[in-house]
Design an enzyme around this catalytic site. Structure first.
Site, short mmCIF file in Angstrom:
data_model
loop_
_atom_site.label_atom_id
_atom_site.label_comp_id
_atom_site.label_asym_id
_atom_site.label_seq_id
_atom_site.Cartn_x
_atom_site.Cartn_y
_atom_site.Cartn_z
N LYS A 237 6.13 3.23 15.81
CA LYS A 237 5.71 4.56 15.36
C LYS A 237 5.95 4.66 13.86
CE LYS A 237 4.69 7.74 17.85
NZ LYS A 237 3.37 8.08 18.43
N THR B 244 5.51 3.99 21.71
CA THR B 244 5.77 4.46 20.34
C THR B 244 6.31 5.88 20.36
OG1 THR B 244 3.52 5.28 19.95
CG2 THR B 244 3.96 2.95 19.47
N ARG C 162 6.81 1.69 -30.63
CA ARG C 162 5.90 2.31 -29.68
C ARG C 162 6.70 3.06 -28.61
NH1 ARG C 162 3.86 -2.24 -25.24
NH2 ARG C 162 5.95 -3.00 -24.68
N GLN D 294 8.59 -6.84 -19.72
CA GLN D 294 9.18 -7.94 -18.95
C GLN D 294 10.64 -8.15 -19.31
OE1 GLN D 294 6.15 -7.91 -20.30
NE2 GLN D 294 4.71 -9.26 -19.22
N HIS E 124 0.79 3.48 -20.65
CA HIS E 124 0.42 3.40 -22.06
C HIS E 124 0.31 4.78 -22.71
CE1 HIS E 124 -0.29 -0.83 -21.46
NE2 HIS E 124 -1.19 -0.58 -20.54
#
Length: 303
Positions: A15, A60, A177, A224, A252
């Protein structure tokens, strides 16, 4: 092709997305626990698929009702709740040899009223969604905690330079940035851990805090690098965790050209683009971590 050449492969059933809200009313100051739980059983279900024999099929609906009944005794933490469910189903039915149980947990904060927290009125906290996954495979138990939709941003101390450039490259280099992302992270506890010794709520809050601290620290040369630093910080602090996986979109922010209006823009006004976006995914793990691929099966979007 003869049907004798066709066999049943890996299978599970259960379920999905059982919404359960538990209110604890032991005192005038109520507590709320809000979960979305999925239960999936694995085991000897071949006859159900090949012969239509449901003798081994735990309905279920029964799984759904079990979730509600277990909530009556309290949740405690999503991890502890899933461990109870997994133990119940694998010990109650001989043919259930394992399974996969998953939960999302939603946080509610007390409403501030007249200068103090209200005893029984709450406001949904939209900061992030807590997650947990339990996989039982025979005698092995794998437990994964996590979070998703944790939106973070640093307004400076991030750049992106030194990348390859060809005739299709239009992105200019920058040393200052905005770095923003929605952190999805899942961390797997070491196989064989005595889960009864862990305070999962405390562990979760600590890992979340370390992830946030790791995001703030150091100049980010790329998402990263920041991802790896965040994962390293968690593993260094928690010996009971073997690996942590991340899926992090690069949200961005593009500088708006205000020159047509006779205005400068000293890195202050940006357009936040929702798509397309860079998507950074990686695993940070101990070099001696025991592989547990089965624990990650069914979790989409993670390395």
């Amino acid at each position: 092709m003869s049907s004798s050449n066709i066999i049943l492969g890996h299978n599970q059933y259960g379920k999905a997305e059982v919404r359960v809200v538990k209110i604890t009313r032991d005192t005038d100051r109520h507590e709320i626990e809000d979960l979305n739980v999925t239960s999936q059983l694995r085991g000897d279900f071949e006859a159900a698929h090949l012969e239509g024999d449901n003798a081994h099929v735990v309905a279920t609906d029964t799984q759904k009702n079990t979730i509600y009944a277990f909530a009556r005794e309290g949740v405690g933490s999503p991890e502890a709740f899933l461990l109870r469910l997994g133990e119940h189903f694998t010990s109650s039915f001989d043919w259930v040899t394992g399974g996969r149980w998953e939960a999302e947990s939603y946080t509610w904060d007390r409403i501030q009223a007249h200068g103090s927290e209200h005893d029984h009125s709450f406001v949904r906290n939209g900061q992030e969604v807590r997650t947990a996954v339990l996989v039982r495979d025979g005698a092995a138990t794998h437990l994964i905690s996590g979070l998703k939709d944790l939106t973070v941003l640093k307004s400076t101390q991030s750049g992106f330079v030194g990348y390859p450039k060809d005739k299709y490259t239009t992105l200019p280099e920058t040393t200052d940035r905005i770095l923003a992302t929605d952190v999805s992270a899942r961390w797997r506890f070491k196989t064989g851990t005595d889960f009864s010794t862990l305070d999962f709520n405390k562990s979760y809050e600590d890992v979340k805090g370390l992830l946030l601290e790791g995001f703030t620290e150091k100049y980010s040369h790329a998402l990263q690098q920041t991802l790896f630093d965040m994962g390293t910080k968690v593993l260094e602090a928690h010996s009971e965790i073997d690996e942590i996986k991340f899926s992090m979109p690069n949200k961005h922010h593009f500088l708006v050209d205000l020159s047509p209006f006779g205005l400068d823009n000293p890195n202050e006004v940006f357009f936040a683009a929702d798509r397309p976006y860079g998507l950074i995914e990686a695993t940070v793990q101990r070099d001696d971590a025991t592989p547990a691929d089965i624990a990650w099966s069914g979790i989409a979007g993670f390395c």
